[in-house]
Each structure stands twice: as C-alpha cells, then as structure tokens.
Design an enzyme around this catalytic site. Structure first.
Site, PDB file in Angstrom:
ATOM      1  N   GLU A 156      -9.055  12.540  46.816  1.00  0.00           N
ATOM      2  CA  GLU A 156      -9.964  11.422  46.546  1.00  0.00           C
ATOM      3  C   GLU A 156      -9.223  10.463  45.630  1.00  0.00           C
ATOM      4  O   GLU A 156      -8.911  10.788  44.484  1.00  0.00           O
ATOM      5  CB  GLU A 156     -11.260  11.881  45.881  1.00  0.00           C
ATOM      6  CG  GLU A 156     -12.294  10.763  45.869  1.00  0.00           C
ATOM      7  CD  GLU A 156     -13.067  10.650  44.580  1.00  0.00           C
ATOM      8  OE1 GLU A 156     -13.104   9.532  44.021  1.00  0.00           O
ATOM      9  OE2 GLU A 156     -13.605  11.662  44.120  1.00  0.00           O
TER      10      GLU A 156
ATOM     11  N   CYS B 133     -14.067   5.636  40.199  1.00  0.00           N
ATOM     12  CA  CYS B 133     -13.446   5.187  41.444  1.00  0.00           C
ATOM     13  C   CYS B 133     -14.449   4.510  42.369  1.00  0.00           C
ATOM     14  O   CYS B 133     -14.086   3.658  43.179  1.00  0.00           O
ATOM     15  CB  CYS B 133     -12.777   6.364  42.144  1.00  0.00           C
ATOM     16  SG  CYS B 133     -13.864   7.794  42.345  1.00  0.00           S
TER      17      CYS B 133
END
Length: 485
Positions: free
Chosen positions: A253, A287
């Site tokens: 990720e 993020c």
C-alpha cells in the site's frame, strides 16, 4: 510515565532484548521534542535471528487453530483493557490528536475481531465439481509461511495490525519492523499484547531497527515468504524490484494523491464539512487524505470561501487537548517539506487563500486556490495540512483532472445525483471512491487497496485471505480410472 515507554527493546523469540548496534535512537514526542525513551538499534544478525525463529515456529503455529484463536482472543482483550494507555502512547509518539487516536484504536479493535474469524479458514476446504468421473476436487488454503511486515509512522498501530492480525490468524508467523519514530506503539506495544496473550516463542517478532542498519533485509531475506509494506511509492518500487528477483510475493500500500471531486450540483456545506475532515485528520499525514480539491467553476467561489472560513476555526496545539484538531507533523523534516511546497505554490502564482503559521512542528492550515492540476505542487503527495483547490469547467473535467495523477488509492465525489456520481466513480482510476463522503475510510470487511502507483494487493476480509495464504488443490479419485495407455 506511559507503561510502553519502558518497553524500549526488540522482542525476538519470546525475549525482550537490547539492540546490538552501538547506535541509539531517541524516541521523541513530535509536539514538544521530549525524549520518551532511548532505543538501542537492533543489528542485522538480530534480524536473521528473528527470521530463523519465525521459520522454525511457523509449522506448529499453523497447525493449531485452537491455540491461534485463544491467543488472538486474549490479545484483543488486552487491547480493550489497555485502551487509555494505547491512546496516550499514540498521542505522545505520533502526535495523534484525541479524535485520531481514538479512531485508530477503534479501527484496530474492529480489525482484530474480524481476524479471529479467519482462524478456521486454514484446514477447511471447498469442494468443486470435476470433469473426470468419480473424482472429487478439494481447494484448501494453507499458511503462506513467514510474513515480513513493514509499517509507517502515520497510523502506526492500525497499519501494523492490518498485516499482523490476519497473518497470525491464518497460521503465518510475522517478523515486524515498525517505523523507528513510532517503535513503541507500533512495535513494543503489539509485542507486549501478544506476549501477555500467550503467543509461542518465534511466532511474532518485533525488531526495532533502521534501514541504514539492515538495508534490504526485511524484503530480501530468504525466509520471508511475503512482504507486506505500507509506505512511499519509491520504497515500494525498490521492494518490488528486490522481491521480484526472488519471485517473492508482496502486498504494497503506497502513496496517494487523493482527489475530492465537487460537482456542479453538490451540497456545498456538506462538501466543505467533509473536505475539512478529510484534509486535516492527523494533519493530512494519511495516504488516503485529500490531496487535491477539484471544484466545478460554478460553485468554486462558494466552496473556497466556506472552506477557508472553516479552516481558520480549527484549533491547533497540544494533541493531548481533546479540542485540538491540528497537532504536530511527525518531525522537522516533514514541516520543512510542507513549507517548500507552499513556497513553490507562491512562485507559481497560485492564490494564497490562507497561509499557515509554523509553531515548532505544528503547521496551521494553509489553503491555496486556482492551483494548476499539472503543476509540481498538485502532483506531489502533501502529507500536511496544506489544501489545494483546483477549478474545472465541467463535471467531466472534474473527473478528468482527478485521474491526472500517477497514483490511484482513494478518492471521493460530492453530488446530489447519486446515479451520476456512481457512473463517475467507476471512471475514477482509484481503488476506492466514496460518494458524498471524504476519502479517509477503512473497514475490516471492505475491499481496501490502490491502483496504478498506489500499490499491489488488497486488504480487508475476505480479500486479505488470498494475499496471506497459499492455494492448494487436492483431488481424490473415488473409483479407479481407466487410462488410455
């Protein structure tokens, strides 16, 4: 003193040990620079010891579903019983506000509850029909083996447990490396929970070290069967390169440049409320956080005016204060990086709608308008309370600009026409799109992951089961076959 400040050691093969390197790391409160603890950095030899122990422990752990369920249930109880200390440590070590720290712990507990349900996936099988007479096909899921877990500083507890909890439930052992800046909450607190839960030696390893000491050791070690990494795209590329040469699987990720799309018919007040939250939660150090706000030109002025007014009202300061929304960035380097982006925006001639102030490691909200979507500023992952607002001439151009990035993690759309928004959502090249909400969302049973340069693999149940297990086909011939030769 918080109880986890005393756990300034690595946890290797069931023993708390000092690092063997001469280097020492100060664990610092980013708000006031107080030293919380001093950690001796673990050596490459200790990393090898951790992987060897994890490999040795995996087989018996993977075969004992009853023990796995017991340990995981005990660890869940530990997290619930020590909630206040965990929340305080998140605040002290990562600069989490009270809203963010509570949210992170709640997400972690929900994830652990869901992971316990995965224990029985190992050993059971799914029967499938065969084209061969009198044959039965059985599809099994087996543990992957040893999983290498590398966590970031921003959601240090949750993003560690997102790998650790399902990996352990599915019969794997884990070697975990926290970001050293948050090594107490992201490494030691987790190790303590599993130690108290009765985990066997070697099943979970927490190593407090740095890339400067171990190099690529977490992702090129021969005993690591899968690398699970959350962090920047450049590091993810390096992991992919090294792991790929060894045909080692990865779950990555990576970075994001999340667009917040405001269409012509959007409810502006609700869009502003959502954007303020999705931009400023944990100072934008997420993020999935909003990176670009892209607004239809007909509602641009109204949105910008209300957004700036609300951003001015956000309280900043000590994250221990429950009313504080904007706390410190993780370190001075991150503050300087944010200031550099602001300076580049000024040089480019964009509108400074609200200029933030630096107070130590705190940067108060900054809002920049009429930002060119193709500019270096807009194409950078901000990781700070700096909001960029871009104008679009139509709803379709809003979506076109949203897609104009190398990243593809999370996104959102505001519109009063749900069907239109859904059609646009399917056009967005992002792994996740949220209609009439902001993009910082995660749930234990949701399909979580990115497209393009934002990652490989999916988290969430049941999707993570495919990531963290090996498929095994067993066929049983019930009656002997007649062969053609």
């Amino acid at each position: 003193m918080n109880q986890y400040q005393e756990l300034n050691k690595s946890y290797i093969n069931g023993v708390w040990v000092d690092g063997q390197e001469s280097t020492q790391q100060n664990m610092v409160n980013p708000y006031n620079n107080d030293v919380l603890a001093k950690v001796n950095i673990a050596s490459f030899d200790q990393l090898n010891e951790a992987f060897e122990g994890a490999k040795e422990a995996q087989s018996s752990w993977g075969q004992d579903a009853e023990l796995r369920k017991k340990v995981m249930t005990n660890a869940l109880s530990y997290f619930k019983e020590n909630k206040e200390a965990l929340i305080e440590m998140l605040t002290l070590e990562s600069g989490s506000t009270q809203v963010k720290a509570n949210l992170e712990l709640d997400l972690t507990i929900g994830l652990m509850e869901e992971s316990i349900k995965m224990v029985d996936e190992i050993g059971k099988f799914e029967e499938k029909p065969s084209i061969i007479p009198n044959k039965v096909n059985e599809n099994y899921r087996l543990p992957k083996g040893v999983i290498s877990s590398i966590a970031p500083f921003n959601f240090p507890l949750y993003l560690s447990m997102r790998t650790i909890a399902p990996a352990l439930a599915l019969g794997n052992t884990v070697v975990h490396k926290a970001d050293i800046q948050c090594g107490l909450i992201s490494g030691s607190a987790i190790a303590k929970a599993y130690e108290e839960a009765g985990i066997p030696s070697g099943v979970f390893q927490s190593i407090l070290t740095t890339p400067e000491i171990i190099g690529d050791g977490m992702f090129n070690h021969k005993d690591a069967n899968l690398v699970s990494f959350t962090g920047s795209t450049p590091v993810g590329r390096q992991i992919g390169k090294v792991a790929g040469e060894q045909l080692k699987e990865v779950a990555l990720e990576l970075g994001g440049n999340g667009p917040f799309c405001v269409l012509q018919d959007a409810d502006i007040d609700q869009a502003v409320n959502a954007a303020i939250f999705g931009k400023h939660l944990h100072q934008g150090q997420i993020c999935m956080a909003i990176n670009r706000i892209i607004v239809h030109e007909d509602v641009y002025d109204a949105f910008a005016e209300k957004f700036v007014a609300k951003a001015k009202e956000l309280k900043y300061g000590d994250p221990r204060d429950p009313d504080v929304v904007v706390g410190p960035l993780i370190n001075e380097k991150q503050v300087e990086r944010a200031q550099d982006i602001i300076n580049k925006a000024k040089e480019a001639g964009f509108d400074m709608l609200l200029e933030g102030e630096r107070i130590g490691n705190i940067l108060t909200p900054t809002v920049i308008g009429n930002v060119d979507n193709d500019s270096e500023v807009a194409q950078s992952e901000l990781f700070s309370p700096v909001a960029l607002i871009t104008k679009a001439s139509s709803d379709s151009e809003v979506i076109e600009k949203a897609n104009a990035t190398q990243y593809g993690l999370s996104s959102s759309i505001f519109s009063n026409d749900e069907e239109k928004a859904r059609e646009y959502a399917l056009e967005l090249a992002f792994g996740m799109t949220h209609i009439n909400d902001q993009p910082v969302n995660d749930e234990p049973t949701a399909l979580f992951g990115g497209m393009r340069q934002s990652g490989i693999g999916r988290f969430g149940s049941p999707y993570v089961i495919d990531e963290f297990t090996e498929g095994k086909w067993i066929s049983v011939q019930k009656e002997f076959r007649d062969y053609p030769f």
